[in-house]
Enzyme design. Structure first.
Site, mmCIF file in Angstrom:
data_model
loop_
_atom_site.group_PDB
_atom_site.id
_atom_site.type_symbol
_atom_site.label_atom_id
_atom_site.label_comp_id
_atom_site.label_asym_id
_atom_site.label_seq_id
_atom_site.Cartn_x
_atom_site.Cartn_y
_atom_site.Cartn_z
ATOM 1 N N MET A 1 39.537 -58.719 80.003
ATOM 2 C CA MET A 1 39.543 -57.013 80.457
ATOM 3 C C MET A 1 39.883 -57.062 79.198
ATOM 4 O O MET A 1 39.490 -57.768 77.979
ATOM 5 C CB MET A 1 41.640 -57.146 81.028
ATOM 6 N N CYS A 2 39.573 -55.987 78.356
ATOM 7 C CA CYS A 2 40.019 -54.655 77.839
ATOM 8 C C CYS A 2 41.363 -55.270 76.741
ATOM 9 O O CYS A 2 42.496 -56.133 77.149
ATOM 10 C CB CYS A 2 39.755 -53.959 77.893
ATOM 11 N N GLU A 3 41.372 -54.195 75.864
ATOM 12 C CA GLU A 3 42.536 -54.912 74.858
ATOM 13 C C GLU A 3 42.705 -53.226 73.871
ATOM 14 O O GLU A 3 42.483 -52.715 74.003
ATOM 15 C CB GLU A 3 42.774 -55.498 73.777
ATOM 16 N N ASN A 108 43.527 -50.424 80.072
ATOM 17 C CA ASN A 108 42.718 -52.060 81.413
ATOM 18 C C ASN A 108 42.868 -52.703 81.549
ATOM 19 O O ASN A 108 44.074 -52.438 82.578
ATOM 20 C CB ASN A 108 42.271 -52.539 79.665
#
Length: 272
Positions: A1-3, A108
């Site tokens: 996932m993104c941050e 995210n």
């Protein structure tokens, strides 16, 4: 996932220290190499930078590490693409105008069926489920309030919309209208507040240590929200899934799911 990375402060504050850690996670100490972006609020104005290149190798990110833009609200994002190609239009944070204010959003996680939601007067430019969710939220707020509502009413409305999206998958979110920073925890978010007496902090992702006592005054209050802790020697607090934070001038309030806005709980974390 993104941050994600967000900041709320009661005075214009330099976020280069925290951004340096996030940028390293964009393709060096972390796998989030599919673009990055950051937005700085200056009163009602918003200055944004986006780059589809990995932040760890981005010349623009290097510029911002050396350019002390001071802001009271900041939203930043490093992307690990799962829906939507790697491109500038799919790079967070996204922004739209509503009630004469610039709204900024970063997310995210993955959401199921979100592209079937009606959008009202807002349309996505890119192909991510994140931007579609943002446009849906803006459309719902516009339909609910003809003009900018009082903070407590808006807080509750944002929390309700976040709860709806929380039921559709993983929805970690940062959102701001230049007055308030909203943070919703779908799976993982943590936060801390820095206030007097200030101490020192060391980044996890690189060898950078700051003595905040030399950078601040006794009146300064700065709160930081991140997907994962950015420093090794401060006490970060994990948020429960489904929790919503409202941050104004560095002060944090917790909106518990299902509670009216009047029942928001002030949070007074220990000084770091």
């Amino acid at each position: 996932m993104c941050e994600l990375l967000g900041m709320s402060a009661n005075v214009p504050t330099d976020i280069r220290f925290s951004f340096a850690a996030l940028a390293r996670r964009g393709g060096e100490t972390g796998p989030h190499a599919d673009g990055w972006g950051i937005s700085f609020y200056e009163n009602h104005g918003c200055r944004s930078f986006h780059d589809p290149e990995p932040s760890a190798r981005s010349e623009l990110a290097k510029l911002l590490r050396n350019y002390p833009i001071k802001s009271r609200i900041v939203i930043a994002h490093v992307r690990k693409a799962n829906r939507g190609r790697v491109s500038l239009e799919n790079t967070h944070p996204f922004s739209r105008e509503l009630w004469g204010r610039r709204w900024t959003f970063a997310h995210n996680g993955q959401l199921k069926g979100v592209k079937k939601l009606p959008l009202g007067g807002f349309a996505p430019i890119g192909s991510t489920d994140s931007e579609h969710a943002f446009c849906w939220m803006m459309g719902r707020l516009q339909a609910r309030f003809r003009t900018l509502p009082k903070p407590a009413l808006l807080d509750r409305a944002v929390a309700d919309l976040a709860a709806d999206l929380h039921g559709r998958g993983v929805f970690n979110m940062l959102l701001s209208d230049s007055r308030t920073l909203y943070a919703h925890c779908g799976k993982r978010l943590c936060y801390l507040t820095r206030r007097a007496p200030f101490g020192t902090a060391t980044l996890i992702d690189e060898d950078w240590r700051v003595d905040f006592a030399t950078e601040t005054t006794d009146r300064d209050v700065v709160s930081v929200v991140a997907t994962q802790a950015l420093t090794r020697d401060e006490s970060w607090t994990d948020l429960d899934r489904g929790a919503v934070l409202t941050l104004r001038d560095g002060a944090i309030r917790l909106l518990k799911p299902g509670n009216p806005a009047s029942a928001a709980v002030p949070l007074e974390p220990p000084a770091c």
